[in-house]
Design a protein around this motif. Structure first.
Motif, PDB file in Angstrom:
ATOM      1  N   SER A 148       0.874  -1.167   0.000  1.00 50.51           N
ATOM      2  CA  SER A 148       0.000   0.000   0.000  1.00 50.51           C
ATOM      3  C   SER A 148       0.912   1.217   0.000  1.00 50.51           C
ATOM      4  O   SER A 148       1.746   1.378   0.895  1.00 50.51           O
ATOM      5  CB  SER A 148      -0.906  -0.011   1.232  1.00 50.51           C
ATOM      6  OG  SER A 148      -1.784   1.088   1.205  1.00 50.51           O
ATOM      7  N   LEU A 149       0.773   2.055  -1.018  1.00 52.74           N
ATOM      8  CA  LEU A 149       1.649   3.208  -1.201  1.00 52.74           C
ATOM      9  C   LEU A 149       0.863   4.496  -1.070  1.00 52.74           C
ATOM     10  O   LEU A 149      -0.222   4.622  -1.650  1.00 52.74           O
ATOM     11  CB  LEU A 149       2.294   3.183  -2.586  1.00 52.74           C
ATOM     12  CG  LEU A 149       2.897   1.874  -3.069  1.00 52.74           C
ATOM     13  CD1 LEU A 149       3.333   2.012  -4.515  1.00 52.74           C
ATOM     14  CD2 LEU A 149       4.038   1.463  -2.180  1.00 52.74           C
ATOM     15  N   LEU A 150       1.419   5.436  -0.360  1.00 50.63           N
ATOM     16  CA  LEU A 150       0.902   6.797  -0.341  1.00 50.63           C
ATOM     17  C   LEU A 150       1.753   7.566  -1.339  1.00 50.63           C
ATOM     18  O   LEU A 150       2.967   7.701  -1.150  1.00 50.63           O
ATOM     19  CB  LEU A 150       1.016   7.397   1.064  1.00 50.63           C
ATOM     20  CG  LEU A 150       0.399   8.769   1.257  1.00 50.63           C
ATOM     21  CD1 LEU A 150      -1.102   8.738   1.018  1.00 50.63           C
ATOM     22  CD2 LEU A 150       0.700   9.268   2.668  1.00 50.63           C
ATOM     23  N   VAL A 151       1.130   8.028  -2.408  1.00 51.00           N
ATOM     24  CA  VAL A 151       1.842   8.633  -3.539  1.00 51.00           C
ATOM     25  C   VAL A 151       1.421  10.089  -3.671  1.00 51.00           C
ATOM     26  O   VAL A 151       0.239  10.411  -3.577  1.00 51.00           O
ATOM     27  CB  VAL A 151       1.514   7.873  -4.849  1.00 51.00           C
ATOM     28  CG1 VAL A 151       2.180   8.516  -6.043  1.00 51.00           C
ATOM     29  CG2 VAL A 151       1.911   6.410  -4.731  1.00 51.00           C
ATOM     30  N   ARG A 152       2.413  10.951  -3.879  1.00 46.98           N
ATOM     31  CA  ARG A 152       2.123  12.366  -4.096  1.00 46.98           C
ATOM     32  C   ARG A 152       2.602  12.784  -5.485  1.00 46.98           C
ATOM     33  O   ARG A 152       3.730  12.502  -5.881  1.00 46.98           O
ATOM     34  CB  ARG A 152       2.787  13.246  -3.050  1.00 46.98           C
ATOM     35  CG  ARG A 152       2.342  14.714  -3.195  1.00 46.98           C
ATOM     36  CD  ARG A 152       2.725  15.575  -2.032  1.00 46.98           C
ATOM     37  NE  ARG A 152       2.298  15.115  -0.736  1.00 46.98           N
ATOM     38  CZ  ARG A 152       1.114  15.420  -0.181  1.00 46.98           C
ATOM     39  NH1 ARG A 152       0.227  16.139  -0.834  1.00 46.98           N
ATOM     40  NH2 ARG A 152       0.835  14.996   1.038  1.00 46.98           N
ATOM     41  N   VAL A 153       1.717  13.482  -6.194  1.00 46.22           N
ATOM     42  CA  VAL A 153       2.060  14.076  -7.488  1.00 46.22           C
ATOM     43  C   VAL A 153       2.600  15.469  -7.196  1.00 46.22           C
ATOM     44  O   VAL A 153       1.980  16.242  -6.449  1.00 46.22           O
ATOM     45  CB  VAL A 153       0.834  14.158  -8.418  1.00 46.22           C
ATOM     46  CG1 VAL A 153       1.214  14.765  -9.760  1.00 46.22           C
ATOM     47  CG2 VAL A 153       0.205  12.782  -8.609  1.00 46.22           C
ATOM     48  N   ALA A 154       3.748  15.792  -7.764  1.00 47.63           N
ATOM     49  CA  ALA A 154       4.362  17.108  -7.549  1.00 47.63           C
ATOM     50  C   ALA A 154       3.408  18.207  -8.016  1.00 47.63           C
ATOM     51  O   ALA A 154       2.669  18.024  -8.988  1.00 47.63           O
ATOM     52  CB  ALA A 154       5.688  17.202  -8.305  1.00 47.63           C
ATOM     53  N   PRO A 155       3.433  19.353  -7.334  1.00 51.12           N
ATOM     54  CA  PRO A 155       2.513  20.446  -7.684  1.00 51.12           C
ATOM     55  C   PRO A 155       2.620  20.900  -9.140  1.00 51.12           C
ATOM     56  O   PRO A 155       1.615  21.284  -9.740  1.00 51.12           O
ATOM     57  CB  PRO A 155       2.913  21.576  -6.737  1.00 51.12           C
ATOM     58  CG  PRO A 155       3.626  20.923  -5.620  1.00 51.12           C
ATOM     59  CD  PRO A 155       4.259  19.679  -6.177  1.00 51.12           C
ATOM     60  N   ASP A 156       3.806  20.843  -9.716  1.00 55.08           N
ATOM     61  CA  ASP A 156       3.983  21.307 -11.096  1.00 55.08           C
ATOM     62  C   ASP A 156       3.850  20.189 -12.128  1.00 55.08           C
ATOM     63  O   ASP A 156       3.974  20.434 -13.324  1.00 55.08           O
ATOM     64  CB  ASP A 156       5.337  21.999 -11.249  1.00 55.08           C
ATOM     65  CG  ASP A 156       6.497  21.082 -10.915  1.00 55.08           C
ATOM     66  OD1 ASP A 156       6.303  20.094 -10.173  1.00 55.08           O
ATOM     67  OD2 ASP A 156       7.616  21.352 -11.378  1.00 55.08           O
ATOM     68  N   ALA A 157       3.564  18.983 -11.683  1.00 52.66           N
ATOM     69  CA  ALA A 157       3.417  17.841 -12.595  1.00 52.66           C
ATOM     70  C   ALA A 157       1.954  17.695 -13.003  1.00 52.66           C
ATOM     71  O   ALA A 157       1.048  18.053 -12.250  1.00 52.66           O
ATOM     72  CB  ALA A 157       3.899  16.561 -11.914  1.00 52.66           C
ATOM     73  N   PRO A 158       1.722  17.148 -14.180  1.00 54.02           N
ATOM     74  CA  PRO A 158       0.335  16.906 -14.585  1.00 54.02           C
ATOM     75  C   PRO A 158      -0.284  15.803 -13.732  1.00 54.02           C
ATOM     76  O   PRO A 158       0.388  14.844 -13.373  1.00 54.02           O
ATOM     77  CB  PRO A 158       0.464  16.472 -16.049  1.00 54.02           C
ATOM     78  CG  PRO A 158       1.850  15.925 -16.158  1.00 54.02           C
ATOM     79  CD  PRO A 158       2.685  16.696 -15.169  1.00 54.02           C
ATOM     80  N   ARG A 159      -1.524  15.959 -13.376  1.00 52.07           N
ATOM     81  CA  ARG A 159      -2.242  14.919 -12.623  1.00 52.07           C
ATOM     82  C   ARG A 159      -2.623  13.761 -13.550  1.00 52.07           C
ATOM     83  O   ARG A 159      -2.688  12.624 -13.129  1.00 52.07           O
ATOM     84  CB  ARG A 159      -3.525  15.468 -11.995  1.00 52.07           C
ATOM     85  CG  ARG A 159      -3.333  16.592 -11.001  1.00 52.07           C
ATOM     86  CD  ARG A 159      -2.982  16.007  -9.646  1.00 52.07           C
ATOM     87  NE  ARG A 159      -3.029  17.011  -8.594  1.00 52.07           N
ATOM     88  CZ  ARG A 159      -2.009  17.780  -8.246  1.00 52.07           C
ATOM     89  NH1 ARG A 159      -0.868  17.689  -8.898  1.00 52.07           N
ATOM     90  NH2 ARG A 159      -2.096  18.635  -7.260  1.00 52.07           N
TER      91      ARG A 159
END
Length: 133
Positions: free
Chosen positions: A17-28
């Protein structure tokens, strides 16, 4: 800066189980150009079974899905291709936004070998980050 970061990994019985964060400047979300780049290097991703609103395979969704969802399928693909994976293993996963505005998602994938799964996660994260620039 990388597009995706794994903030937490929980190894549970038979699954990561991974908690993943997309960088603020990266496309969702992916787009057709990113989908082509992903599939050009990992064409087998297109044939993964996938529950999505566009069709029965990940190939139906890859041009308009979340980056964490790409990571999920890349981890599964890495496990399938790993020489120590069991040949009769079936790999499945899920991805859900916990807070899309903040870029926070949970990705879960099953495994037959926890060390193979962790190695697959690292390789898949590097792969996705290399494409999502």
């Amino acid at each position: 800066m990388d597009a995706l970061a794994v903030e937490r990994v929980s190894v549970r019985r038979g699954r990561l189980s991974l908690l993943v964060r997309v960088a603020p400047d990266a496309p969702r979300l992916t787009n057709p150009a990113l989908a082509r780049a992903i599939l050009s290097e990992r064409p087998t991703l297109a044939y993964h079974t996938c529950v999505n609103p566009f069709g029965p395979t990940f190939g139906d969704a890859v041009a308009r899905t979340s980056l964490p969802h790409v990571l999920e399928h890349a981890i599964i693909d890495e496990q399938v291709r790993h020489p120590r994976s069991l040949t009769d293993a079936t790999f499945v996963g899920t991805t859900e936004w916990l807070d899309e505005a903040a870029g926070l998602a949970r990705v879960e994938v099953n495994f037959s070998d926890d060390l193979v799964a962790l190695e697959a996660m690292r390789s898949a994260l590097s792969f996705v980050n290399g494409k999502a620039v």
